[in-house]
Design an enzyme around this catalytic site. Structure first.
Site, PDB file in Angstrom:
ATOM      1  N   ARG A 569      -2.155  -8.338  -6.674  1.00 18.26           N
ATOM      2  CA  ARG A 569      -2.294  -7.079  -7.409  1.00 18.26           C
ATOM      3  C   ARG A 569      -0.916  -6.469  -7.652  1.00 18.26           C
ATOM      4  O   ARG A 569       0.107  -7.026  -7.239  1.00 18.26           O
ATOM      5  CB  ARG A 569      -3.205  -6.120  -6.646  1.00 18.26           C
ATOM      6  CG  ARG A 569      -2.645  -5.655  -5.330  1.00 18.26           C
ATOM      7  CD  ARG A 569      -3.524  -4.547  -4.747  1.00 18.26           C
ATOM      8  NE  ARG A 569      -3.039  -4.137  -3.454  1.00 18.26           N
ATOM      9  CZ  ARG A 569      -3.738  -4.174  -2.334  1.00 18.26           C
ATOM     10  NH1 ARG A 569      -4.983  -4.628  -2.332  1.00 18.26           N
ATOM     11  NH2 ARG A 569      -3.219  -3.767  -1.210  1.00 18.26           N
ATOM     12  N   GLU A 571       1.240  -4.777  -6.391  1.00 20.52           N
ATOM     13  CA  GLU A 571       1.803  -4.202  -5.182  1.00 20.52           C
ATOM     14  C   GLU A 571       2.950  -5.104  -4.690  1.00 20.52           C
ATOM     15  O   GLU A 571       4.088  -4.815  -4.947  1.00 20.52           O
ATOM     16  CB  GLU A 571       0.707  -4.015  -4.125  1.00 20.52           C
ATOM     17  CG  GLU A 571       1.207  -3.229  -2.934  1.00 20.52           C
ATOM     18  CD  GLU A 571       0.191  -2.228  -2.408  1.00 20.52           C
ATOM     19  OE1 GLU A 571      -0.928  -2.196  -2.896  1.00 20.52           O
ATOM     20  OE2 GLU A 571       0.559  -1.471  -1.489  1.00 20.52           O
ATOM     21  N   ASP A 578       2.880  -4.668   7.886  1.00 19.85           N
ATOM     22  CA  ASP A 578       2.367  -6.024   7.740  1.00 19.85           C
ATOM     23  C   ASP A 578       3.359  -7.024   8.332  1.00 19.85           C
ATOM     24  O   ASP A 578       2.983  -7.945   9.062  1.00 19.85           O
ATOM     25  CB  ASP A 578       2.129  -6.351   6.253  1.00 19.85           C
ATOM     26  CG  ASP A 578       1.278  -5.299   5.544  1.00 19.85           C
ATOM     27  OD1 ASP A 578       1.511  -4.096   5.766  1.00 19.85           O
ATOM     28  OD2 ASP A 578       0.398  -5.674   4.760  1.00 19.85           O
ATOM     29  N   TRP A 629       4.690   1.085  11.128  1.00 17.80           N
ATOM     30  CA  TRP A 629       5.351   0.561   9.928  1.00 17.80           C
ATOM     31  C   TRP A 629       6.871   0.666  10.137  1.00 17.80           C
ATOM     32  O   TRP A 629       7.568  -0.340  10.126  1.00 17.80           O
ATOM     33  CB  TRP A 629       4.882   1.321   8.677  1.00 17.80           C
ATOM     34  CG  TRP A 629       3.671   0.693   8.057  1.00 17.80           C
ATOM     35  CD1 TRP A 629       3.623   0.001   6.887  1.00 17.80           C
ATOM     36  CD2 TRP A 629       2.326   0.674   8.568  1.00 17.80           C
ATOM     37  NE1 TRP A 629       2.344  -0.455   6.647  1.00 17.80           N
ATOM     38  CE2 TRP A 629       1.535  -0.057   7.654  1.00 17.80           C
ATOM     39  CE3 TRP A 629       1.709   1.181   9.717  1.00 17.80           C
ATOM     40  CZ2 TRP A 629       0.163  -0.279   7.858  1.00 17.80           C
ATOM     41  CZ3 TRP A 629       0.351   0.961   9.909  1.00 17.80           C
ATOM     42  CH2 TRP A 629      -0.397   0.247   8.987  1.00 17.80           C
ATOM     43  N   GLU A 834      -7.595  -9.176   3.058  1.00 10.08           N
ATOM     44  CA  GLU A 834      -7.018  -7.887   3.455  1.00 10.08           C
ATOM     45  C   GLU A 834      -7.977  -7.096   4.348  1.00 10.08           C
ATOM     46  O   GLU A 834      -7.557  -6.428   5.281  1.00 10.08           O
ATOM     47  CB  GLU A 834      -6.731  -7.068   2.185  1.00 10.08           C
ATOM     48  CG  GLU A 834      -6.207  -5.670   2.439  1.00 10.08           C
ATOM     49  CD  GLU A 834      -5.802  -4.965   1.147  1.00 10.08           C
ATOM     50  OE1 GLU A 834      -6.351  -5.309   0.083  1.00 10.08           O
ATOM     51  OE2 GLU A 834      -4.932  -4.083   1.211  1.00 10.08           O
ATOM     52  N   HIS A 855      -3.853 -11.572   2.205  1.00  7.68           N
ATOM     53  CA  HIS A 855      -3.086 -10.555   2.932  1.00  7.68           C
ATOM     54  C   HIS A 855      -2.986 -11.090   4.355  1.00  7.68           C
ATOM     55  O   HIS A 855      -3.997 -11.231   5.005  1.00  7.68           O
ATOM     56  CB  HIS A 855      -3.936  -9.280   2.960  1.00  7.68           C
ATOM     57  CG  HIS A 855      -3.286  -8.066   2.442  1.00  7.68           C
ATOM     58  ND1 HIS A 855      -3.149  -7.820   1.101  1.00  7.68           N
ATOM     59  CD2 HIS A 855      -2.778  -6.967   3.080  1.00  7.68           C
ATOM     60  CE1 HIS A 855      -2.584  -6.626   0.936  1.00  7.68           C
ATOM     61  NE2 HIS A 855      -2.337  -6.105   2.125  1.00  7.68           N
TER      62      HIS A 855
HETATM   63  C1  BGC Z   1      -0.794  -2.525   1.466  1.00  2.00           C
HETATM   64  C2  BGC Z   1      -0.776  -2.774   2.930  1.00  2.00           C
HETATM   65  C3  BGC Z   1       0.076  -1.732   3.568  1.00  2.00           C
HETATM   66  C4  BGC Z   1      -0.633  -0.437   3.305  1.00  2.00           C
HETATM   67  C5  BGC Z   1      -0.146   0.759   4.007  1.00  2.00           C
HETATM   68  C6  BGC Z   1      -1.464  -1.204   1.247  1.00  2.00           C
HETATM   69  O1  BGC Z   1      -1.670  -0.885  -0.037  1.00  2.00           O
HETATM   70  O2  BGC Z   1      -1.381  -3.542   0.763  1.00  2.00           O
HETATM   71  O3  BGC Z   1      -0.857  -4.008   3.372  1.00  2.00           O
HETATM   72  O4  BGC Z   1       0.429  -1.934   4.862  1.00  2.00           O
HETATM   73  O5  BGC Z   1      -0.844  -0.192   1.954  1.00  2.00           O
HETATM   74  O6  BGC Z   1      -1.198   1.212   4.668  1.00  2.00           O
END
Ligand code: BGC
Length: 981
Positions: A569, A571, A578, A629, A834, A855
């Site tokens: 997508r 992103e 992650d 994160w 995901e 994912h």
């Molecule tokens: C991503 C995740 C990321 C998250 C933050 C998402 O849109 O795909 O993998 O860690 O946003 O919560």
């Protein structure tokens, strides 16, 4: 002595010599890479792997020779460095300590090692590295780009009709006025979304904008998806070719090309592609740095007329990147290249990008990561990359001032084509609409092979899943339309594959071809950062083997230049959470040391001056300080140290790690993280559980602080280590006071809270078993199901096992009802999803706004397959001492695991037959291992057929929790335990 006898005797003597020269060094690497070009560390680190046929073999000393030529090295004299005989058992991360190295310096090296008995082994094969361009003055080259097209006379831009549509839902909103209002003079630019258009015709659905407009006297239309950037009038977008023809006066001895782009480049010399990199250069924060690549191009050049030519694309620099970003780092790409030629007579010459280069539109009409690539083969320019071309249509380039990004070498494996996938099935889902199933969710592009009349326009659309009617499901791609177009030139078979885009897909829809396409019209070309595969895992349950395959495919598809969240997508960002949860699993699957060494610089580049780490690196989102994160900035360097024994990475990142911990301290109340947690994602995508976010913040504050203390200790900075150890103790006390009841219940009472508290060592010895009991109770109360999201998921199985609850860990791992790891496997997944409920039989697809089928985060259980089921874990940094402690549980009868550590291959293979266990182990030379063999009694354990007490090379240490524990040196061992339980 007659001649025959003499020869025989000599043979015996030589053979004896070979046998006693027990260790041989091989697999030489410099800064983790084999024979790298463009090293910019002044004192690079050298590693080798030792082999021997003997058990218990070690290195007692080594000697490294580094010479300025291969010839010189042959004389066994290192003119750059002769380390002499160094008494040391280090065979990894040995720091070069010879003459200072200068730009372009070539270094040839070899190493030999002395074995346990003090005999020197043979010299290793020769390896080499070459230094990069270390000083800004080394660069003659200028940044070049096509000159901006002459200004188009201003013409009124009129929006005639614009509709914002949810096609499947049949809902439409008229947004003509909203668009017209945003036209500035003759120009319109906006990101298409509900906010900018002031309306949402269908909630929770990706919409599409249809615009009819007039410009310069023409009536035009534009189709564009939500989240994409609309620019009207459309800019002429063909990608440029850049070229330079040049003469070389005499035969070439050696030539190195240094090249990079703000954007992406593909460079050719004399009609041949340079190197095998894809999407070079790798993604960095171009505002701060850009990495160049170095290639040995000696074989491509010749005396006389030559030509160097490149095509240039927007890539991450000026194309669409995740979450609505477009032209984030700059408006137009630029190219930089410097060819350095050394002639046979010793003279040198440089050919560098400057204003003498020329440019022309290429047949690539557009290329973008999210949108796809358009190519018109009718516009091909014959000989564009060869000498002797008529350049009359080519125009001079412009030179661009790009002094701010720092130039550095790319010292990591590039993105490459990894493998090809042939279609498993082709279906005509509608007349003329063919869907190819490649059988595997993959990342890369399609190579198209067709024969069609000139002007035939073929459209390729990509998708991860199918709709129930067999058509491709693209809603979850959001704004990443992922469509490639190819216009045929006609006249026979044509082969094309996009160069500057990539898609995440298993299914390919082909339309536009008259007639039935052949099955081999479509081939999947898989790309990834080409990190060397290091891990193999297989066991008696095929579902777990598929899970492991899904994890590896997830890693391959998402380690593209940087660790991303997803590849399909709009992103595809370097999400820190992650990366942090998956890194330990990743290190087992591949050698990711160089990959993370590079990315961690991007992470530091994204840190704010206040010390907060960003959510994504490179930092394109301007958000920061999220628990778990941001902590990637500490957890990832620490993991690389643990796995590869890399102290330098700690030294390099300690300032940033410290700033982060101090930021957390400042943004806490009484060491509780109850404020300033940025976007605060919590235990992201957990299912049926709600873990308090301030608690997650506080546990990660504690964890990062603890790792910081350990990092300082690892590099010998005791005072700082003590300071942060104390801070860790203080946070732990605050955590217990705030969240932990006297009976060990933790606020939230979720699987995630117990897993974190146990993993991060936040509880007293008395409370640990209680927390483990509550964790197990919750799993059982949920019918042996997990409820964790990204944050807690990787700790579950290791923590349960550590707390003596391996049976529950196995039951969870082997569970295949919803939610579980094997649920998606049962439903045909070939990558990790995901969400636990990305698709369910009763509800179908989850919210398309966020539903990736590739994912890797929830696949972080991969660590347990290697470290738990296979039982291979480091007992000291870099696996110098190894712990072999396989978890033999109900449900599996055998497992085979191997891992190529920085010291060599470690492997286990276990098999249960009735009450008998066989455990085979490989321990690399120059390491030791502590092996746990499940057994009631040592009297019933044999090794290679002999009672284990009698085997000299196996040292019995103790009985511990149902296992006999042994210490061994290198070698291959076969234990049989007859009374396993
Ligand atoms: C991503 C995740 C990321 C998250 C933050 C998402 O849109 O795909 O993998 O860690 O946003 O919560």
């Amino acid at each position: 002595m007659n001649r025959l006898k003499y020869i025989l005797l000599l043979g015996v003597v030589l053979l004896a010599g070979v046998c006693s020269a027990a260790v041989t060094a091989g697999n030489l690497r410099c800064e983790y890479l084999a024979d790298p070009l463009g090293i910019d560390a002044g004192s690079p680190r050298l590693s080798w792997i030792l082999s021997s046929n003997h058990r218990g073999e070690t290195q007692t000393a080594y000697q490294i020779l580094v010479a300025s030529s291969e010839k010189q090295l042959k004389t066994d004299a290192g003119d750059l460095w002769d380390s002499g005989k160094v008494i040391s058992d280090e065979s990894a991360q040995v720091v070069y300590a010879g003459c200072p190295l200068v730009s372009r310096e070539r270094c040839f090296w070899k190493v030999r090692a002395w074995d346990r008995a003090g005999h020197p082994g043979a010299w290793s094969p020769v390896a080499q590295w070459q230094m990069g361009l270390l000083k800004p003055e080394d660069w003659l080259a200028k940044w070049i780009a096509p000159k901006a097209p002459a200004a188009i006379p201003t013409a009124p831009l009129v929006i005639r009709r614009a509709t914002y549509e949810a096609v499947a839902e049949g809902k439409t909103a008229d947004v003509t006025a909203a668009l017209m209002k945003q036209v500035k003079q003759d120009h319109l630019k906006l990101v298409v979304n509900n906010k900018t258009l002031g309306v949402d015709p269908a909630y929770n659905v990706v919409k599409h904008l249809h615009v009819e407009y007039e410009y310069g006297g023409q009536s035009l239309t534009k189709e564009i998806d939500e989240n994409q950037t609309l620019v009207l009038p459309e800019q002429p977008s063909a990608l440029p070719y850049l070229r330079k023809a040049f003469d070389l006066k005499s035969p070439v001895q050696r030539a190195v090309l240094y090249a990079t782009a703000l954007g992406l480049y593909d460079v050719h010399i004399n009609g041949r592609r340079v190197g095998d990199h894809v999407l070079a250069p790798d993604w960095t924060d171009y505002r701060k740095r850009v990495r160049y690549q170095a290639y040995d191009v000696t074989a491509l050049l010749k005396k006389g007329g030559n030509a160097m030519a490149a095509s240039l694309a927007n890539g991450w620099f000026s194309g669409h990147i995740g979450n609505g970003g477009n032209a984030f780092f700059g408006k137009e790409p630029a190219f930089l290249a410097q060819l350095e030629v050394t002639y046979k007579d010793g003279h040198t010459e440089q050919v560098a990008t400057d204003d003498t280069w020329k440019s022309l539109d290429s047949p690539v009409l557009a290329s973008d990561f999210m949108l796809g690539e358009d190519y018109d083969a009718r516009l091909e320019v014959k000989g564009w990359d060869k000498s002797g071309l008529d350049e009359s249509r080519w125009t001079p380039v412009g030179v661009r001032d790009e002094s701010s990004p720092q130039l550095g070498s790319q010292v990591m494996e590039p993105v490459r084509q990894i493998c090809e996938l042939k279609p498993k099935k082709v279906t005509e889902v509608k007349p003329g609409c063919w869907v190819y199933d490649l059988g595997q969710n993959m990342v890369g592009v399609v190579r198209l092979k067709v024969s069609a009349p000139v002007g035939t326009k073929i459209t390729l659309r990509h998708a991860e899943m199918l709709n129930p009617n067999g058509t491709i499901y693209t809603q979850n791609l959001r704004g990443a339309t992922s469509v490639d177009h190819y216009v045929c030139k006609g006249g026979g078979e044509e082969i094309w594959q996009p160069v500057f885009t990539f898609h995440g897909f298993r299914y390919v829809e082909l339309t536009g071809l008259p007639g039935r396409p052949s099955k081999n019209a479509v081939t999947g070309i898989v790309i990834a950062s080409d990190t060397t595969r290091t891990g193999e895992f297989a066991c008696s349950d095929p579902r777990i083997n598929q899970l492991q395959s899904n994890i590896q495919w997830g890693q391959r598809g998402n380690y593209v230049s940087i660790p991303t969240d997803c590849p399909q997508r709009d992103e595809r960002l370097g999400w820190m959470g992650d990366a942090e949860v998956f890194i330990r699993t990743a290190t087992y699957n591949s050698d990711v040391a160089a990959f993370f060494t590079k990315w961690l610089v991007d992470v530091d580049d994204g840190q704010t001056s206040a010390g907060s780490f960003s959510d994504v690196s490179p930092n394109t989102m301007n958000c920061d300080s999220v628990p778990a994160w941001g902590d990637a900035g500490v957890i990832c360097p620490w993991t690389i140290y643990e796995v590869y024994g890399d102290k330098r990475i700690l030294e390099q990142h300690l300032p940033a790690m410290t700033k982060w911990v101090e930021y957390l301290r400042l943004h806490s109340n009484g060491l509780i993280r109850e404020k300033d947690r940025g976007n605060d994602y919590g235990d992201w995508l957990s299912i049926g559980a709600d873990t308090p976010k301030d608690l997650i913040g506080t546990t990660f504050f504690a964890y990062s602080t603890h790792l910081l203390a350990k990092s300082y200790r690892a590099v010998g900075r005791v005072e700082q280590a003590d300071k942060y150890q104390q801070l860790f103790e203080d946070i732990k006390a605050a955590f217990n006071k705030r969240y932990v009841a006297a009976d060990g219940r933790i606020k939230g009472n979720t699987q995630c809270v117990y897993a974190m508290a146990l993993k991060f060592e936040l509880l007293s010895e008395e409370l640990r078993p209680k927390a483990a009991q509550y964790l197990e109770e919750d799993i059982k109360a949920k019918g042996t199901h997990l409820s964790t999201g990204f944050v807690g998921v990787s700790y579950l199985l290791p923590v349960l096992t550590q707390m003596g609850k391996a049976d529950t860990a196995y039951s969870l791992l082997l569970q295949d009802t919803f939610p579980s790891w094997l649920f998606s496997v049962k439903h045909g997944a070939t990558t990790i999803w995901e969400r636990w409920d990305g698709w369910t039989p009763d509800k179908g697809f989850q919210d398309p706004g966020m539903n990736s089928f590739n994912h890797y985060s929830l696949g972080s259980c991969g660590e347990y397959l290697f470290g738990g089921v296979g039982g291979i874990r480091p007992a000291s940094p870099g696996f110098k001492n190894i712990l072999i402690e396989p978890v033999i549980g109900d449900g599996l009868t055998w497992a085979k695991t191997s891992y190529d550590s920085i010291h060599g291959q470690i492997a286990t293979a276990w098999k249960c037959e009735g009450n008998q266990l066989t455990l085979e182990v490989i321990v690399p030379v120059n390491t030791t291992a502590t092996i746990h063999v499940p057994a009631m009694d040592i009297a019933n354990v044999t090794e290679s057929g002999r009672r284990v007490e009698k085997v000299e090379s196996v040292n019995f240490l103790r009985m511990e929790q149902g296992s006999a524990v042994f210490e061994v040196g290198s070698g291959t061992y076969k234990f049989v335990s007859k009374t396993m339980r």
